[in-house]
Scaffold this active site. Structure first.
Site, short mmCIF file in Angstrom:
data_model
loop_
_atom_site.label_atom_id
_atom_site.label_comp_id
_atom_site.label_asym_id
_atom_site.label_seq_id
_atom_site.Cartn_x
_atom_site.Cartn_y
_atom_site.Cartn_z
N GLU A 192 -1.42 21.96 -16.36
CA GLU A 192 -0.80 22.11 -15.02
C GLU A 192 -1.74 22.13 -13.78
OE1 GLU A 192 2.96 24.39 -15.07
OE2 GLU A 192 3.49 23.16 -16.64
N GLU A 231 5.17 20.97 -22.75
CA GLU A 231 6.38 21.86 -22.48
C GLU A 231 7.58 21.13 -22.26
OE1 GLU A 231 5.19 24.84 -19.66
OE2 GLU A 231 2.99 24.90 -20.41
O1 IFM Z 1 5.81 29.68 -17.77
C1 IFM Z 1 5.47 28.39 -17.42
C2 IFM Z 1 4.16 27.77 -18.05
O2 IFM Z 1 3.16 28.85 -18.08
C3 IFM Z 1 3.73 26.67 -17.31
N1 IFM Z 1 4.76 25.64 -17.15
C4 IFM Z 1 6.00 25.95 -16.83
C5 IFM Z 1 6.43 27.30 -17.36
C6 IFM Z 1 7.69 27.69 -16.96
O3 IFM Z 1 7.74 27.92 -15.61
#
Ligand code: IFM
Length: 467
Positions: free
Chosen positions: A175, A374
């Site tokens: 990200e 994710e």
């Molecule tokens: O916890 C975070 C992660 O580190 C990166 N993506 C989003 C998740 C939730 O906010």
């Protein structure tokens, strides 16, 4: 698991975590400080003054956590490597104890029959690289400066040399939008800067760092290389011309500044209307950068949680003399009539399908296979009298998003894997331990792990898939 749609054979089911969010042991075995140590120890920046000093104590308890993964039945585990454990001063000296930790973790995973997937940068930049004196730049170092991308490539080469034979799947950056914009423009992530052009310099240097890391990983001969982007599905608040134009700016800032250079080898056509002179006056791009950034990838990692409803926003001045790069480009407004998670995030699984289908339409054959690296939800978990956590909302969220993912596959998008965020409750950045994303509850006083209903649900799903 009745009625749950099947996934293609070979589809990877996994779970994900990140170093600063779970490891703890912040000052052990030669680990240097990271920008998140500095940020979380600065009063007032993180809810309750929480820090990652201890977190889930995964550094010491990783065998127990791998046992939980084995019991869950996942094919793959995505974790991140803490750069300041490997190169504590950010430059030069390599810390063998840091490499040993990840080597032990990888062996434990392989022994459990779980494929490791390693992220090289999930936001814990060595503090020494951020500190101005180290960068030689009056404006500060970190991702504002190109040297950080070069240091990142050196660190990548060291890690790949030690783990490349045992870790098949590598993710360069997690990200990068958060690193660049939350970190250098909005100030809600480390290093907490609120700047204009330097945030766009950070975008570019993260992309260059990605390109250099791809080269280092290729030289080490690893099997699969990719990057993880948190792409947004931006929806207009109304169909007014102003809101539609705001969506273009949001798409540019969240998605196109990454996907255009990486997948198409060009800068976003809408960057000038989005960033104005912040980008036109920029001097951080060099000839050859686009070729470096757009090297072919084996997969694209996508993190998806929620849609964003976007409205026009007036241009604001924030810091004197410095227009912030982005948070004045549009504003986010609540999505009506849908459930919100504990983060206040809208639950709208169809937008997950839409995002993936639109991406395929946009990039066609230039889009590599996708891994959802994710997806998950923070909920208001409670421990019941029976000691269990009946997190029905999270189960619904996961089931509905997996159904939406399946719809994207049916529509022709090549999605090859899905990692639930997260295996464990953990340090949710500026929200500290207040928000729980885990399918396993962590009691932070005792470090006891309790699998929630969502863990059992996901386990059954994977077991049913494996027959
Ligand atoms: O916890 C975070 C992660 O580190 C990166 N993506 C989003 C998740 C939730 O906010």
């Amino acid at each position: 698991m009745s009625g749950f749609p099947g996934f293609p054979s070979g589809f990877v089911f996994g779970a994900a975590t990140a170093s600063y969010q779970i490891e703890g042991a912040a000052r052990e075995d030669g680990r240097g400080p990271s920008i998140w140590d500095t940020y979380s120890h600065t009063p007032g920046l993180v809810v309750n003054g929480d820090t990652g000093d201890v977190a889930c104590d995964h550094y010491h308890r990783y065998p127990e956590d791998v046992a939980l993964l084995r019991e869950l039945g996942v094919d793959s585990y995505r974790f991140s490597i803490a750069w300041p454990r490997i190169v504590p001063e950010g430059d030069g000296r390599v810390n063998p104890k840091g490499l040993d930790f990840y080597s032990r973790l990888v062996d434990e995973l392989l022994e459990a029959g779980i494929e490791p997937a390693a992220t090289l940068y999930h936001w814990d930049l060595p503090q020494a690289l951020e500190t101005p004196s180290n960068s030689g730049s009056a404006a500060g170092g970190g991702w504002r400066v190109r040297e950080t991308a070069e240091r990142f490539a050196e660190y990548t080469a060291v890690v790949a040399e030690h783990l490349g034979d045992r870790v098949p799947r590598w993710i360069t950056l997690n990200e990068p939008w958060c690193s660049a914009f939350l970190g250098y423009s909005i100030g809600r992530h480390a290093p907490g800067a609120k700047e204009g052009t330097p945030a766009l310099a950070a975008v570019h240097h993260l992309l260059v760092g990605h390109g250099l890391a791809v080269q280092a990983l290729r030289s080490a001969g690893v099997r699969e290389v990719g990057i993880t982007l948190n792409l947004d599905r931006n929806l207009p608040a109304t169909d007014s011309a102003a809101d539609l134009a705001a969506v273009v700016r949001a798409d540019t800032q969240h998605n196109l500044v990454w996907t255009e250079p990486i997948l198409a080898g060009r800068y976003a056509a809408t960057e000038e209307e989005t960033f104005g002179e912040l980008i036109t006056a920029a001097d951080f791009r060099r000839d050859g950068d686009l070729e470096l950034i757009s090297q072919p990838l084996d997969f694209l990692g996508i993190n998806y949680y929620r849609p964003i409803v976007v409205a026009d926003a007036p241009l604001r001045e924030t810091d004197p003399g410095k227009r912030v790069a982005t948070d004045n480009r549009y504003q986010e407004v609540p999505m009506p009539d849908v459930r919100k998670t504990a983060m206040g995030w809208a639950v709208a699984p169809d937008t997950f399908t839409d995002l993936l289908v639109a991406l395929k339409q946009q990039y066609g054959d230039a889009l590599p296979p996708i891994h959802i690296t994710e997806n998950g939800s923070a909920e208001h978990d409670t421990v019941s009298e029976d000691g269990a956590v009946h997190d029905t909302d999270r189960v619904d969220y996961l089931r509905d998003h997996l159904t939406a993912l399946r719809a994207a596959i049916d529509a022709g998008v090549d999605v090859q894997g899905y990692y639930v965020w997260s295996l464990l409750d953990n340090f949710e950045w500026a929200f500290g331990y207040d928000k729980r994303f885990g399918i396993v509850r962590v009691d932070y006083d005792t470090q006891v792990r309790t699998p929630k209903d969502s863990y059992h649900w996901y386990r059954s799903l994977i077991a049913a898939r494996h027959g």
